[in-house]
Design an enzyme around this catalytic site. Structure first.
Site, mmCIF file in Angstrom:
data_model
loop_
_atom_site.group_PDB
_atom_site.id
_atom_site.type_symbol
_atom_site.label_atom_id
_atom_site.label_comp_id
_atom_site.label_asym_id
_atom_site.label_seq_id
_atom_site.Cartn_x
_atom_site.Cartn_y
_atom_site.Cartn_z
ATOM 1 N N LYS A 10 -6.942 10.781 4.210
ATOM 2 C CA LYS A 10 -6.078 10.884 5.397
ATOM 3 C C LYS A 10 -4.929 10.008 5.818
ATOM 4 C CE LYS A 10 -8.049 8.665 8.963
ATOM 5 N NZ LYS A 10 -6.991 7.759 9.722
ATOM 6 N N ASN A 11 -5.212 8.682 5.360
ATOM 7 C CA ASN A 11 -4.352 7.723 5.451
ATOM 8 C C ASN A 11 -2.960 7.827 4.686
ATOM 9 O OD1 ASN A 11 -5.908 6.660 7.487
ATOM 10 N ND2 ASN A 11 -6.369 4.837 6.380
ATOM 11 N N ARG A 49 -4.332 -4.053 18.401
ATOM 12 C CA ARG A 49 -3.279 -3.431 17.421
ATOM 13 C C ARG A 49 -1.998 -3.376 18.225
ATOM 14 N NH1 ARG A 49 -6.727 1.558 14.739
ATOM 15 N NH2 ARG A 49 -5.537 0.781 12.755
ATOM 16 N N ARG A 85 -12.643 12.973 12.853
ATOM 17 C CA ARG A 85 -11.069 12.514 12.519
ATOM 18 C C ARG A 85 -10.883 12.283 11.338
ATOM 19 N NH1 ARG A 85 -9.730 7.284 15.601
ATOM 20 N NH2 ARG A 85 -7.965 7.959 14.325
ATOM 21 N N ASP A 143 -11.748 -0.687 6.063
ATOM 22 C CA ASP A 143 -12.446 0.453 6.491
ATOM 23 C C ASP A 143 -13.512 0.767 5.704
ATOM 24 O OD1 ASP A 143 -10.150 1.011 8.074
ATOM 25 O OD2 ASP A 143 -9.067 2.332 6.657
ATOM 26 N N CYS A 199 -7.057 0.361 21.856
ATOM 27 C CA CYS A 199 -8.060 0.866 20.732
ATOM 28 C C CYS A 199 -9.390 0.272 20.699
ATOM 29 C CB CYS A 199 -7.119 1.020 19.267
ATOM 30 S SG CYS A 199 -8.145 1.026 18.138
HETATM 31 C C1 UD1 Z 1 -3.867 1.122 8.835
HETATM 32 C C2 UD1 Z 1 -5.242 2.290 8.568
HETATM 33 C C3 UD1 Z 1 -6.345 1.728 8.830
HETATM 34 C C4 UD1 Z 1 -6.623 0.514 8.319
HETATM 35 C C5 UD1 Z 1 -5.692 -0.554 8.570
HETATM 36 C C6 UD1 Z 1 -5.725 -1.868 7.739
HETATM 37 C C7 UD1 Z 1 -3.872 4.475 8.618
HETATM 38 C C8 UD1 Z 1 -3.717 5.723 9.468
HETATM 39 N N1 UD1 Z 1 -4.919 3.656 9.155
HETATM 40 O O1 UD1 Z 1 -3.858 1.083 10.132
HETATM 41 O O2 UD1 Z 1 -7.348 2.886 8.506
HETATM 42 O O3 UD1 Z 1 -7.923 -0.032 8.871
HETATM 43 O O4 UD1 Z 1 -4.328 -0.017 8.005
HETATM 44 O O5 UD1 Z 1 -5.989 -1.605 6.323
HETATM 45 O O6 UD1 Z 1 -3.366 4.243 7.612
HETATM 46 N N2 UD1 Z 1 -0.291 -5.883 13.443
HETATM 47 C C9 UD1 Z 1 0.380 -6.688 14.315
HETATM 48 N N3 UD1 Z 1 1.534 -6.048 14.740
HETATM 49 C C10 UD1 Z 1 2.029 -5.097 14.389
HETATM 50 C C11 UD1 Z 1 1.303 -4.234 13.383
HETATM 51 C C12 UD1 Z 1 0.061 -4.544 12.845
HETATM 52 O O7 UD1 Z 1 -0.158 -7.739 14.789
HETATM 53 O O8 UD1 Z 1 2.839 -4.453 14.938
HETATM 54 C C13 UD1 Z 1 -1.710 -6.416 12.878
HETATM 55 C C14 UD1 Z 1 -2.929 -5.618 13.361
HETATM 56 O O9 UD1 Z 1 -3.219 -5.982 14.590
HETATM 57 C C15 UD1 Z 1 -3.934 -5.877 12.201
HETATM 58 C C16 UD1 Z 1 -2.870 -6.189 10.919
HETATM 59 O O10 UD1 Z 1 -1.838 -6.218 11.402
HETATM 60 O O11 UD1 Z 1 -4.616 -7.112 12.501
HETATM 61 C C17 UD1 Z 1 -3.100 -4.967 9.964
HETATM 62 O O12 UD1 Z 1 -2.950 -3.893 10.731
HETATM 63 P P1 UD1 Z 1 -2.161 -2.507 10.060
HETATM 64 O O13 UD1 Z 1 -1.920 -2.610 8.424
HETATM 65 O O14 UD1 Z 1 -0.906 -2.025 10.717
HETATM 66 O O15 UD1 Z 1 -3.107 -1.366 10.677
HETATM 67 P P2 UD1 Z 1 -2.572 0.303 10.590
HETATM 68 O O16 UD1 Z 1 -1.459 0.524 9.782
HETATM 69 O O17 UD1 Z 1 -2.755 0.445 12.278
#
Ligand code: UD1
Length: 429
Positions: A22-23, A131, A408, A316, A126
């Site tokens: 999915k990711n 996030r 999902r 995850d 969320c």
């Molecule tokens: C992706 C995955 C999700 C997984 C996560 C971490 C998909 C669709 N989803 O989510 O399943 O749990 O990676 O492996 O691929 N952060 C900030 N600011 C930002 C962006 C991120 O502070 O602008 C922080 C987030 O709050 C979190 C960390 O960075 O603490 C990592 O999040 P991130 O890797 O961005 O997660 P996703 O890409 O949303």
């Protein structure tokens, strides 16, 4: 709303085909916005998130089609999905769509790169923490974008187009890496992304973008270099297997006992989780056909883990591993370091009789000899599947409510588990 009914206590035996990730699928689909040619993705899983993203992309003007069954193909082989963004007719991603799936925010990168403007709703809160999107916005600014926030929307403009830039992510965010890498492929100039996420899905996206004509080096490491191009072309790309789905079923087998081949799973994408499983006493063997998980009658030993960005233990799989540890012969600790509020499954596992104490980001799990079935509530995607694992291991009946979370991210969950001897069925609303 549908529910899932499980009668626990059955060992799992047989084989489970692992679907496309999915990711990886979501960013690959979004990459179709970068070209007016066809992007064909193979091994696409049939999931609610994929269906929603088709709608979101269609709203921007993307046509899509799904190939029918081919001679010799199993019905359940992944879909072959062709996306074509011949003309982007709308650069707004509206709130009612983006708020339902955070990853849809990532369209901001390709839209801005190709159309020089994008108006994308902020994803909103969320269930697993705040996030934020700050890394995306400062990253896009480093590539020359002007960013405003207006009425809950990020309004991004790059008159004359994005240019290359150098940036360092404060934390290795998967979504920010995908988005900035995609944006940087269609710029004038070179881009350097430091402290990039190293997840296999980032590398998979980069491989597809390179087939589309992009120039990218270092994807899969923490430093990615991109040389911008004027245009990208179409490509055909097969989605890599879902390591989180594979890890989930591995933990289910460890929890119930049995012997299952996870067909198509790749151990090299799952080293930290498989090491943790091996530490519990479960037999893990990597074979040509996939990964085999075997546990005989004896129980599992406690193992403590801490989640971390790839190649660390995946956040995850944290909830699923906790479900397994509730039945371990002793006490383990699970520390969540990626998301600040990712322990909603704890209260629900407690309803099955688990003994878990929460202290900030650390859960201490004292193994109990048997969980007992109960009605429980799914709260997010990975938390809900941990309740399925709990239910499979528990004595008696478990009813999992709000299973739309499962749909999902898990393709044919009940079918795959019942083929291995689980007593599990969907009760339609
Ligand atoms: C992706 C995955 C999700 C997984 C996560 C971490 C998909 C669709 N989803 O989510 O399943 O749990 O990676 O492996 O691929 N952060 C900030 N600011 C930002 C962006 C991120 O502070 O602008 C922080 C987030 O709050 C979190 C960390 O960075 O603490 C990592 O999040 P991130 O890797 O961005 O997660 P996703 O890409 O949303």
């Amino acid at each position: 709303m549908d529910r899932i009914r499980i009668v626990g206590g059955h060992a799992l035996n047989g084989s489970i085909p692992i679907s496309g990730a999915k990711n990886a699928t979501l960013p690959l689909m979004i990459a179709s916005l970068l070209t007016e040619d066809d992007l064909t993705l193979e091994n696409v899983p049939d999931l609610a998130d994929v269906a929603l993203l088709k709608r979101i992309l269609a709203n921007h003007g993307v046509d899509y089609s799904v190939a029918g069954k081919r001679r010799g193909e199993s019905v359940h082989a992944g879909e072959t999905l062709t996306l074509r963004a011949k003309a982007i007719v709308d650069t707004t991603a509206p709130y009612d769509l983006v708020s339902r799936m955070r990853a849809s925010f990532w369209v901001i990168g390709p839209l801005l790169a190709r159309m020089h403007e994008a108006r994308v709703s902020l994803p909103g809160g969320c269930a697993i923490g705040t996030r934020p999107v700050d890394f995306f916005l400062t990253g896009l600014e480093a590539l020359g974008a002007e960013i405003d926030i207006d009425a809950g929307y990020v309004v991004a403009r790059a008159p004359g187009g994005l240019r290359g830039g150098a940036l360092r992510l404060p934390q290795p965010s998967v979504g920010a890496t995908h988005t900035l890498m995609m944006a940087a492929t269609l710029t004038r100039g070179d881009t350097l992304i430091e402290n990039a996420a190293r997840e296999p899905e980032v590398r998979d996206l980069a491989e597809c973008l390179v087939k589309m004509g992009a120039m990218i080096e270092g994807a899969g490491t923490s430093t990615i270099q991109i040389s911008g191009r004027d245009r990208l072309n179409g490509a055909v790309h097969e989605v890599l297997p879902d390591r989180i789905e594979a890890g989930t079923y591995a933990m289910a087998v460890a929890a119930t006992g049995g012997d299952v081949l996870l067909q198509g799973a790749r151990a090299d994408l799952l080293t930290a989780a498989l090491d943790a499983l091996a530490g519990t006493g479960v037999e893990v063997t990597s074979t040509e056909g996939g990964v085999r998980i075997r546990r005989n009658g004896s129980g599992v030993d406690p193992v403590s883990v801490s989640t971390a960005p790839f190649p660390g233990f995946p956040t995850d799989l944290q909830a699923q591993f906790m479900a397994l540890m509730t039945g371990a012969r002793g006490t383990s600790e699970i520390r969540e370091t990626i998301f600040e509020n990712r322990f909603m499954h704890v209260q629900e596992l407690a309803r099955l009789g688990a003994d878990i104490r929460l202290d900030g980001q650390v859960a201490t799990i004292r193994g109990v000899s048997r969980l007992r079935g109960a009605p429980v509530m799914a709260t997010d995607l990975r938390a809900s599947v941990s309740l399925v694992i709990g239910g499979l291991a528990a004595e008696g009946e478990t009813l999992v409510n709000r299973v739309y979370h499962l749909d999902r991210g898990f393709e044919r969950l009940e079918g795959k588990l019942s083929a291995c001897g689980a007593e599990i069925e969907r009760l339609r609303a």
